[in-house]
Design an enzyme around this catalytic site. Structure first.
Site, short mmCIF file in Angstrom:
data_model
loop_
_atom_site.label_atom_id
_atom_site.label_comp_id
_atom_site.label_asym_id
_atom_site.label_seq_id
_atom_site.Cartn_x
_atom_site.Cartn_y
_atom_site.Cartn_z
N HIS A 59 0.84 -1.23 0.01
CA HIS A 59 0.04 0.00 0.13
C HIS A 59 0.84 1.33 -0.03
CE1 HIS A 59 -3.51 -2.32 1.50
NE2 HIS A 59 -2.65 -3.28 1.88
N PHE A 60 0.71 2.18 -1.15
CA PHE A 60 1.43 3.42 -1.17
C PHE A 60 0.61 4.63 -0.90
CE2 PHE A 60 5.50 2.07 -3.86
CZ PHE A 60 5.98 1.12 -2.64
N HIS A 175 -8.45 -10.82 -0.12
CA HIS A 175 -8.45 -10.68 1.37
C HIS A 175 -9.50 -11.59 2.09
CE1 HIS A 175 -8.02 -8.22 5.02
NE2 HIS A 175 -9.15 -8.59 5.17
N ASN A 252 -4.23 -6.99 10.44
CA ASN A 252 -5.15 -7.49 9.98
C ASN A 252 -4.78 -8.45 8.72
OD1 ASN A 252 -8.14 -8.63 9.54
ND2 ASN A 252 -8.77 -6.75 8.51
N ASP A 279 2.47 -7.03 2.48
CA ASP A 279 1.22 -6.10 3.01
C ASP A 279 1.82 -4.91 3.91
OD1 ASP A 279 -1.26 -5.35 3.76
OD2 ASP A 279 -1.62 -6.77 5.07
#
Length: 403
Positions: A59-60, A175, A252, A279
């Site tokens: 995630h950026f 997910h 998570n 992640d």
């Protein structure tokens, strides 16, 4: 760019030897001993040369949440961690549900000119849980759709999305979490949706990738599907193979029991796990205090895996290269991840004997959130090489990028 790396221990999924690697015009051109070339030379004596790493799951945060991370800081953090290719999740603002957002991210990464970026698109439009027609409008730039951060609760909707993904040869990355059960039992929430997603993928014939597998039961479902020849791949995270639930840190899926961790490591050893996905989930200090789940992990991923898997004699360094480079490259259909003639000259030079204590204040990432703060790790990335060009150099203390 031409580059010769000499005298290093060359390791990938299939080999481990002392030698030289010559990169010409960005491609591995020659491998041997005592090579002599008129070009830039790195003396890699005492160091390990491996294919650079490929992250299927990061995630950026751009667009929309650049106070947590942005494309430039994310790319720099990745390069520091030895990565030259990342697959970014769609939970941005706006949610990445169309080619405009995909092109924005890819164009910005290209202008930065440091690493290669793939931008995944959401399974349902804007995460509404219902609409999947946007998948029809995606072009060949998109290899992955994912609802990461949540799951698609409606099975009929997921079935439609998987059918469309099958038609367009797009990977569905899941997910796995049944949100109706999350407040009751996060283990049950993961296990039931892992089974469902694999079953729906089997029905449609699409390729499915199960993200951040954390429980024994979910891994058993994946192993069962693989034994039947299903188009299923999976990843585990560095934190799920290094830590367990006695560490109180919110992520998570959650950190699990020792028996889960041990089974994940066993599955890696036996070849059932395809990849390490970081992640990488950077958060601001304020968001983390408020309970946001996630770990800023792309800078420490190799060191964590090397320290907890290879140094603990759970797997070989070649096996680690397989799940951090070769297999992710195969999943994304990339000509990299191996040190072989004709493959891209994307490599990483590592000092395996160098240890360091994790200090998140020294992270390049804007996210300083890590459960490894203060822990001693081994295996320091010294140089990251992309297409024969050194893009990160620890000794020189910086990056080389920009078109």
């Amino acid at each position: 760019m031409d580059l010769l790396i000499k005298n290093s221990r060359v390791v990938d999924f299939s080999q481990d030897f002392i030698g030289d690697v010559y990169i010409k015009n960005g491609i591995i051109h020659e491998i041997g001993r005592d090579l002599e070339k008129d070009c830039q030379i790195i003396d890699g004596i005492g160091k390990v040369l491996m294919p650079s790493f490929i992250d299927l799951h990061a995630h950026f945060r751009e667009p929309g949440y650049t106070y947590k991370e942005d494309i430039e800081s994310g790319c720099k953090a990745a390069a520091k961690g030895g990565y030259t290719y990342v697959n970014l999740m769609a939970n941005t603002n706006p949610v990445c549900s169309n080619m405009n957002t995909v092109n924005y991210v890819i164009d910005k990464a290209d202008k930065i000119g440091l690493i290669d970026v793939h931008q995944a698109v959401s399974i349902t439009k804007e995460f509404d849980g219902e609409t999947v027609n946007h998948i029809d409008e995606l072009d060949e730039k998109v290899k992955v759709i994912s609802e990461d951060g949540k799951d698609v609760m409606n099975s009929k909707t997921m079935l439609k999305a998987m059918a469309k993904a099958k038609e367009k040869n797009i990977l569905v990355m899941c997910h796995c979490e049944n949100h109706d059960l999350s407040s009751t039992d996060m283990r049950l929430a993961e296990d039931t949706m892992t089974w469902r997603n694999i079953t729906l993928a089997q029905y449609t014939g699409c390729s499915v990738h199960i993200s951040h597998v954390s429980t024994r039961k979910s891994m058993e479902y994946i192993i069962e599907a693989k034994k039947k020849g299903r188009n299923v791949t999976c990843e585990v995270t560095p934190h799920h193979i290094a830590l367990q639930d006695d560490v109180k840190y919110r992520v998570n899926p959650p950190l699990r029991k020792k028996e889960d961790r041990d089974f994940l490591i066993k599955a890696i050893r036996e070849g059932w796990v395809d990849a390490i996905g970081t992640d990488h989930a950077p958060h601001s200090y304020e968001d983390k205090v408020k309970g946001a789940p996630g770990i800023s992990g792309i800078e420490t991923a190799f060191s964590v895996c090397y320290s907890y898997l290879v140094r603990e004699k759970e797997i070989s360094l070649s096996k680690l290269s397989e799940i951090m480079s070769k297999n992710p490259a195969k999943i994304m259909n990339l000509n990299r991840g191996q040190i072989k003639i004709g493959f891209s000259g994307d490599l990483v030079l590592i000092d395996l004997d160098k240890d360091y204590t994790v200090d998140s204040d020294l992270f390049i990432s804007k996210g300083k959130n890590t459960p490894f703060q203060g822990k001693k790790l081994y295996g320091k990335v010294e140089k990251t090489i992309k297409s024969g060009e050194i893009i990160y150099d620890l000794e020189k203390g910086g990056f080389n990028y920009g078109n």
